[in-house]
Each structure stands twice: as C-alpha cells, then as structure tokens.
Design an enzyme around this catalytic site. Structure first.
Site, PDB file in Angstrom:
ATOM      1  N   ASP A 108       0.837  -1.260   0.012  1.00 28.62           N
ATOM      2  CA  ASP A 108       0.452   0.086  -0.351  1.00 28.62           C
ATOM      3  C   ASP A 108       0.724   0.987  -0.156  1.00 28.62           C
ATOM      4  OD1 ASP A 108      -3.271  -1.513  -0.182  1.00 28.62           O
ATOM      5  OD2 ASP A 108      -2.738  -1.515   1.979  1.00 28.62           O
ATOM      6  N   LYS A 133      -2.226   0.420  -8.381  1.00 30.41           N
ATOM      7  CA  LYS A 133      -2.071   0.465  -9.378  1.00 30.41           C
ATOM      8  C   LYS A 133      -1.744  -0.694 -10.270  1.00 30.41           C
ATOM      9  CE  LYS A 133       1.619   4.366  -9.817  1.00 30.41           C
ATOM     10  NZ  LYS A 133       3.046   4.735  -9.163  1.00 30.41           N
TER      11      LYS A 133
END
Ligand SMILES: C[S@@+](CC[C@H](N)C(=O)[O-])C[C@H]1O[C@@H](n2cnc3c(N)ncnc32)[C@H](O)[C@@H]1O
Length: 411
Positions: free
Chosen positions: A201, A223
C-alpha cells in the site's frame, strides 16, 4: 580449571532433573526463567529473594528453602547455580559440587566454576548459545553482542544460508506499522526478506521496499488495473494469482491488517481459493501516531477509554455505521482515522450532542515518518485549523483531554 583449554559446549536436558540454585538475588532472577522453561526441578536455597524470584516460588515454579547454604545441599543435584552474596559460602558450595561431580556455575568467580552460562537467544526453533573461549578472555558484553547479531540475523532472515531458507509459501498479510521502517514486527520483516512478490500500500513502511533484492517483484496495490472489478477485488485476485504460481507473496499493509485495513476481506478471498495464508499483526497508527506526537491515548486521571473510529464518511451520511451522538457523550479519547476531509462535520456533530466546543484536538500528519507534523486545535476551531495549516491525509485526529497532557504540546 585449566584456563588454556576452551569450554566444551553442550545442551543440558534438565526436564524433571534436580537443579539447585544458591542465592535468590539478581543473578538467580536472570537465570531462573530459562531453567524453568527447561522443565528443571528447581530447589532454591536462600534466606531472601527478590520479589520476582519470590513470585516464581509462590507460583510453584520452584521450591524455596529460606535458609543459608548448608553442606549436603548439592548432593542430589545434576546442576547447580552458585550465586549467594557470601564468597565463603560460594567457595564451600563449589567444593561440594566438585566432590559430588555436579557441574556448577558461579556468579562471583568464573574461573573457579566448572561450567559457564552462555549468552543465549532463540529464533525459529534454533537456540543460539555463545561462549568465550577461556575464562581469562571472558567479556559478557562481547558474547551478548555476538548473540544479538546472530539472533537478529536469523529473525530478519539475513543470516539463513540460502539452501536452508524455509520459505513461507502462500500469502502473508503483514501489518507494516505506521511508516517508520523500524516499527514493523520481527516476523513481518523476516517474511518480507523471504518474499518473491510484495504487494504494498501507499501507507506503511515504504522504506523497507528499498531493501528488497532486485529479483523481488514489488507491486503498488493502488496501481493494479481493476477493469470490471472493484479495486479490492483486483488486489485479492493478484494475491491469488501470484500464490497459485507457487510464489511467496507478502501483502504489506499500513498499521495493522485488521484495523480499517480490509485484512479479513483478503483472508476470506484466499480461504475461498484454498490458498494458505498467515496474518501478521502490525502496530496500528491509531495508537502509535498519537504516541509519536507525544499524545498518550489514555492517561491516569484523564482518560480511561479510547475509541477508534473511521471518519471516511460524514456523520449524516446514511452509509455511516458510527453512532456519533453516543460518541459525543463519552468522556474518553476519540481517535479518528481517515477523517481529515470530514472533520468539520464530525466536530459539529460532537458539539451538537454534548461534547464541549473547547475539547482539545490534535491532528498528526504522516506520523512516525520524517515528514511528521502536528497541528493543535479545539473542536470549535479544528475545521479552520485544517484549512489554515493545510493538513492532508494521512492523519490521525485525536479528540480529548489527553491531547494536552504531554510536555511538548503546541497550539
Ligand atoms: C485505511 S486506514 C488504515 C489504518 C491502518 N490499518 C492502521 O492500523 O494504522 C488509513 C488511515 O490510517 C491513518 N494513518 C495510517 N498511517 C498513518 C500515519 N503514518 N500518520 C498519520 N495517519 C496515519 C490515517 O488516518 C489514514 O487515513
């Protein structure tokens, strides 16, 4: 004992065997836990004992004869620890140990002892014991430092020979702590060192990723393309996919995986696919970030409770599961995570339902990192303070009198 010969290292299996400890002071206090852990039948002979040693006797972990050493005490022993404050008694006990062929350690004179206690440590089923070679060269600080280096290396995975590396296959959901790379657990760090793939994260100890060897694939969770899935589903799928390829996968999360961390959603997704997983707790920002800014979440005479709540939806939002009016009536500390955007509405609601407008509030942004900063306000002024000081997520908001108990609180 001839000092020129090195000591012969051995592991004593003491379960159920009589071990006599002479003296109930600091030395005994330090040595007894390991003897108890080894299952020894421990007999302490000492007129006095430290409160900790006394507690071990009270708890039935050893038997205690409240008297000074007397000849014959070592007769039935397999092993003895001689640590009274009386040198004459120690010498007499040593002589008795020699007569009865009982190995003994001595706290006052290593040279006169027939055994030495190594500096020990444990990690992953291995006991590390470090001894100096001879009595003349004994330096306890050096042996302890060598022991620490070895145990630390075993724990963080840097010291295991590559062909002995026992990789944890499947997925480890690791709580990485609030951001400072030193605040991950020892287990988390070891799993990270063994990983093939790390899905991380934005929050949490990003610096640890720099330490990973080049072959480790690091994936930014934010992403992962999610197409027709929800972002979390895409992360779950990525975990499953990599684990199915037989890779050791670490899901590195900020704070603790189960505090607003969706840890159980990931665990359930892995469970559904039959993928082995382990969850490693982490230090949650809800306690550690206030602490890093000098705010204790409880303080004697000030707050006997703290409540951790998510502020990601406003109090009047129908999706909110938080009973804000009830929280307004509590006297203790309120810790709000993900609340920067909605703090105005949160403060208004707390005041409307009875919390004083003057209640101190602190916002701690990017706690435990080099960018940490703290902004102080009250419930009445907090919305304005967020604007003026441009407070941005991630921040932990602390509401309550604990905010002003520390030495360095600044407004
Ligand atoms: C999705 S929650 C995850 C909480 C995390 N699982 C934990 O136990 O700390 C993210 C929120 O945690 C708080 N947070 C996490 N790390 C922080 C840090 N280093 N400084 C300030 N707040 C932090 C912020 O309120 C942020 O919006």
């Amino acid at each position: 004992m001839a000092a020129e010969h090195p000591a012969y290292p051995v592991g004593l299996r003491l379960t159920g065997r009589r071990v006599v400890v002479l003296g109930g002071g600091q030395v005994a206090q330090r040595r007894l836990p390991a003897l108890i852990a080894a299952g020894a039948d421990i007999h302490l002979v000492s007129p006095t004992a430290t409160p900790s040693v006394e507690a071990m006797a009270d708890g039935g972990e050893l038997t205690w004869s409240r008297r000074p050493y007397a000849d014959g005490d070592l007769a039935e022993a397999w092993y003895a620890l001689i640590a009274t404050g009386d040198r004459t008694a120690n010498e007499a006990a040593s002589a008795e140990a020699e007569r009865h062929r009982v190995w003994c350690v001595r706290s006052d004179d290593a040279d006169a002892a027939t055994a030495w206690t190594p500096a020990t440590g444990r990690s992953e089923g291995v006991t590390v014991a470090v001894l100096t070679t001879d009595a003349a060269g004994r330096d306890p600080r050096h042996t302890a430092a060598v022991r620490d280096a070895i145990v630390e290396g075993l724990r963080d995975g840097t010291l295991v020979a590559p062909h002995h590396r026992t990789r944890t296959t499947g997925v480890s959901l690791v709580g990485g702590g609030p951001g400072d790379p030193d605040l991950i657990t020892v287990r988390g760090r070891r799993l990270l060192a063994e990983a093939d793939v790390v899905i991380a994260d934005r929050l949490g100890p990003r610096d640890l990723l720099d330490e990973l060897p080049p072959h480790v694939e690091v994936i930014d969770a934010a992403k992962i393309p999610y197409g027709r899935y929800m972002a979390q589903e895409a992360i779950n799928n990525a975990l499953v996919e990599h684990a199915k390829q037989g890779k050791a996968v670490v899901r590195l999360k900020g704070g603790d995986p189960y505090v607003f961390g969706r840890g159980m959603e990931e665990a359930l997704a892995l469970e559904a696919e039959g993928i082995p997983y382990t969850v490693v707790p982490g230090i949650s920002s809800s306690i550690s970030v206030p602490g890093a800014a000098g705010i204790p979440v409880t303080h004697r005479g000030v707050a006997h409770e703290f409540t951790v709540v998510s502020g990601h939806v406003a109090p009047d939002d129908e999706r909110s599961l938080v009973d804000w009016p009830a929280l307004a009536k509590l006297r203790g500390t309120l810790v709000v995570l993900m609340g920067v955007d909605k703090i105005g509405r949160i403060a208004e609601t707390l005041i409307a339902h009875g919390r004083s407008a003057q209640t101190p509030v602190a916002l701690v942004q990017e706690g435990t990192t080099a960018a940490q900063r703290r902004v102080d306000a009250t419930l009445e002024t907090v919305e304005e303070a967020v604007r003026t000081h441009e407070v941005r997520p991630p921040a932990v908001i602390v509401v309550g009198d604990v905010v002003t108990v520390g030495p360095q609180h600044t407004v």
